[in-house]
Design a protein around this motif. Structure first.
Motif, PDB file in Angstrom:
ATOM      1  N   LYS A 182       0.833  -1.206   0.000  1.00 43.68           N
ATOM      2  CA  LYS A 182       0.000   0.000   0.000  1.00 43.68           C
ATOM      3  C   LYS A 182       0.868   1.256   0.000  1.00 43.68           C
ATOM      4  O   LYS A 182       0.632   2.187  -0.778  1.00 43.68           O
ATOM      5  CB  LYS A 182      -0.931  -0.014   1.211  1.00 43.68           C
ATOM      6  N   THR A 198       3.998   1.550  -0.982  1.00 41.48           N
ATOM      7  CA  THR A 198       4.712   1.617  -2.259  1.00 41.48           C
ATOM      8  C   THR A 198       3.802   2.153  -3.355  1.00 41.48           C
ATOM      9  O   THR A 198       4.218   3.003  -4.149  1.00 41.48           O
ATOM     10  CB  THR A 198       5.241   0.223  -2.649  1.00 41.48           C
ATOM     11  N   MET A 199       2.555   1.718  -3.383  1.00 38.76           N
ATOM     12  CA  MET A 199       1.627   2.170  -4.419  1.00 38.76           C
ATOM     13  C   MET A 199       1.236   3.630  -4.237  1.00 38.76           C
ATOM     14  O   MET A 199       0.988   4.324  -5.211  1.00 38.76           O
ATOM     15  CB  MET A 199       0.403   1.270  -4.467  1.00 38.76           C
ATOM     16  N   GLN A 200       1.189   4.091  -3.008  1.00 33.42           N
ATOM     17  CA  GLN A 200       0.872   5.499  -2.759  1.00 33.42           C
ATOM     18  C   GLN A 200       2.018   6.407  -3.186  1.00 33.42           C
ATOM     19  O   GLN A 200       1.787   7.528  -3.620  1.00 33.42           O
ATOM     20  CB  GLN A 200       0.547   5.719  -1.276  1.00 33.42           C
ATOM     21  N   LYS A 201       3.243   5.929  -3.095  1.00 32.05           N
ATOM     22  CA  LYS A 201       4.417   6.721  -3.481  1.00 32.05           C
ATOM     23  C   LYS A 201       4.580   6.807  -4.998  1.00 32.05           C
ATOM     24  O   LYS A 201       5.087   7.790  -5.514  1.00 32.05           O
ATOM     25  CB  LYS A 201       5.698   6.107  -2.899  1.00 32.05           C
ATOM     26  N   ARG A 202       4.184   5.786  -5.697  1.00 35.67           N
ATOM     27  CA  ARG A 202       4.420   5.689  -7.146  1.00 35.67           C
ATOM     28  C   ARG A 202       3.081   5.657  -7.891  1.00 35.67           C
ATOM     29  O   ARG A 202       2.687   4.640  -8.426  1.00 35.67           O
ATOM     30  CB  ARG A 202       5.238   4.440  -7.443  1.00 35.67           C
ATOM     31  N   THR A 203       2.432   6.793  -7.946  1.00 34.89           N
ATOM     32  CA  THR A 203       1.072   6.845  -8.479  1.00 34.89           C
ATOM     33  C   THR A 203       1.011   6.508  -9.970  1.00 34.89           C
ATOM     34  O   THR A 203       0.068   5.855 -10.401  1.00 34.89           O
ATOM     35  CB  THR A 203       0.436   8.217  -8.232  1.00 34.89           C
ATOM     36  N   ILE A 204       1.979   6.936 -10.753  1.00 40.27           N
ATOM     37  CA  ILE A 204       1.956   6.632 -12.193  1.00 40.27           C
ATOM     38  C   ILE A 204       2.129   5.137 -12.416  1.00 40.27           C
ATOM     39  O   ILE A 204       1.390   4.525 -13.193  1.00 40.27           O
ATOM     40  CB  ILE A 204       3.024   7.440 -12.956  1.00 40.27           C
ATOM     41  N   THR A 237       1.433   2.831 -10.314  1.00 41.12           N
ATOM     42  CA  THR A 237       0.222   2.191  -9.790  1.00 41.12           C
ATOM     43  C   THR A 237      -0.887   2.222 -10.826  1.00 41.12           C
ATOM     44  O   THR A 237      -1.583   1.227 -11.032  1.00 41.12           O
ATOM     45  CB  THR A 237      -0.219   2.885  -8.485  1.00 41.12           C
ATOM     46  N   LYS A 238      -1.055   3.351 -11.506  1.00 40.69           N
ATOM     47  CA  LYS A 238      -2.084   3.448 -12.552  1.00 40.69           C
ATOM     48  C   LYS A 238      -1.786   2.489 -13.697  1.00 40.69           C
ATOM     49  O   LYS A 238      -2.697   1.828 -14.219  1.00 40.69           O
ATOM     50  CB  LYS A 238      -2.185   4.882 -13.062  1.00 40.69           C
ATOM     51  N   TYR A 257      -0.038  -0.295 -13.466  1.00 39.22           N
ATOM     52  CA  TYR A 257      -0.242  -1.628 -12.905  1.00 39.22           C
ATOM     53  C   TYR A 257      -1.719  -2.007 -12.930  1.00 39.22           C
ATOM     54  O   TYR A 257      -2.096  -3.076 -13.407  1.00 39.22           O
ATOM     55  CB  TYR A 257       0.315  -1.657 -11.474  1.00 39.22           C
ATOM     56  N   LEU A 313      -5.351  -1.462  -3.269  1.00 46.45           N
ATOM     57  CA  LEU A 313      -5.503  -0.022  -3.106  1.00 46.45           C
ATOM     58  C   LEU A 313      -5.609   0.382  -1.635  1.00 46.45           C
ATOM     59  O   LEU A 313      -5.624   1.561  -1.317  1.00 46.45           O
ATOM     60  CB  LEU A 313      -6.761   0.461  -3.852  1.00 46.45           C
TER      61      LEU A 313
END
Length: 143
Positions: free
Chosen positions: A80, A82-88, A90-91, A93, A137
């Motif tokens: 969670k 890691t995904m909040q830090k790397r939003t692009i 994450t999108k 992914y 998410l």
């Protein structure tokens, strides 16, 4: 006597061990006795193409505690964050996951339906949304 429509789609959802597979088997056996064309499918997302992307993500972006089997709660927390830090990323992914899942649904459900099969789904979209995407998410009922 009432006859069954050829447009049958039945989906079983629920927690692990609640009897979804057993019910799907029983219902499909009964429908087969009525000469229905049946396809039983496991409707939850099974990563194939995106498995490599998941592996890369765990190796390079989740350097610590990236083994979900060792400590699942810590793994989910790290994922969670890691995904909040790397939003692009994450999108990208999630776009890949959704595209692959739509591809699966097309071949597991849409094509067989077009070919006249009734579908008995052991799990379905809801399980993927609730158990996979919402967890990734970090969405919970409490939020």
């Amino acid at each position: 006597m009432q006859t069954l429509s050829t447009d049958i789609f039945i989906s079983f959802i629920g927690i692990d061990g609640s009897g979804k597979s057993t019910l799907a088997k029983i219902v499909s056996e009964n429908l087969l006795k009525k000469d229905k064309k049946i396809k039983i499918t496991y409707g939850r997302f099974i990563p194939v193409f995106s498995r490599f992307v998941m592996f890369i993500g765990r190796k390079f972006f989740m350097k610590k505690n990236n083994d979900m089997y060792e400590n699942y709660e810590q793994y989910q927390t790290n994922k969670k964050i890691t995904m909040q830090k790397r939003t692009i990323l994450t999108k990208i992914y999630f776009s890949l996951i959704v595209a692959e899942y739509l591809f699966e649904v097309f071949f597991k459900i849409i094509i067989p339906r077009k070919l006249g099969y009734s579908i008995i789904a052991d799990r379905y979209v809801y399980d993927t949304i609730i158990n996979d995407i919402s967890l990734d998410l970090g969405i919970s009922i409490d939020e």
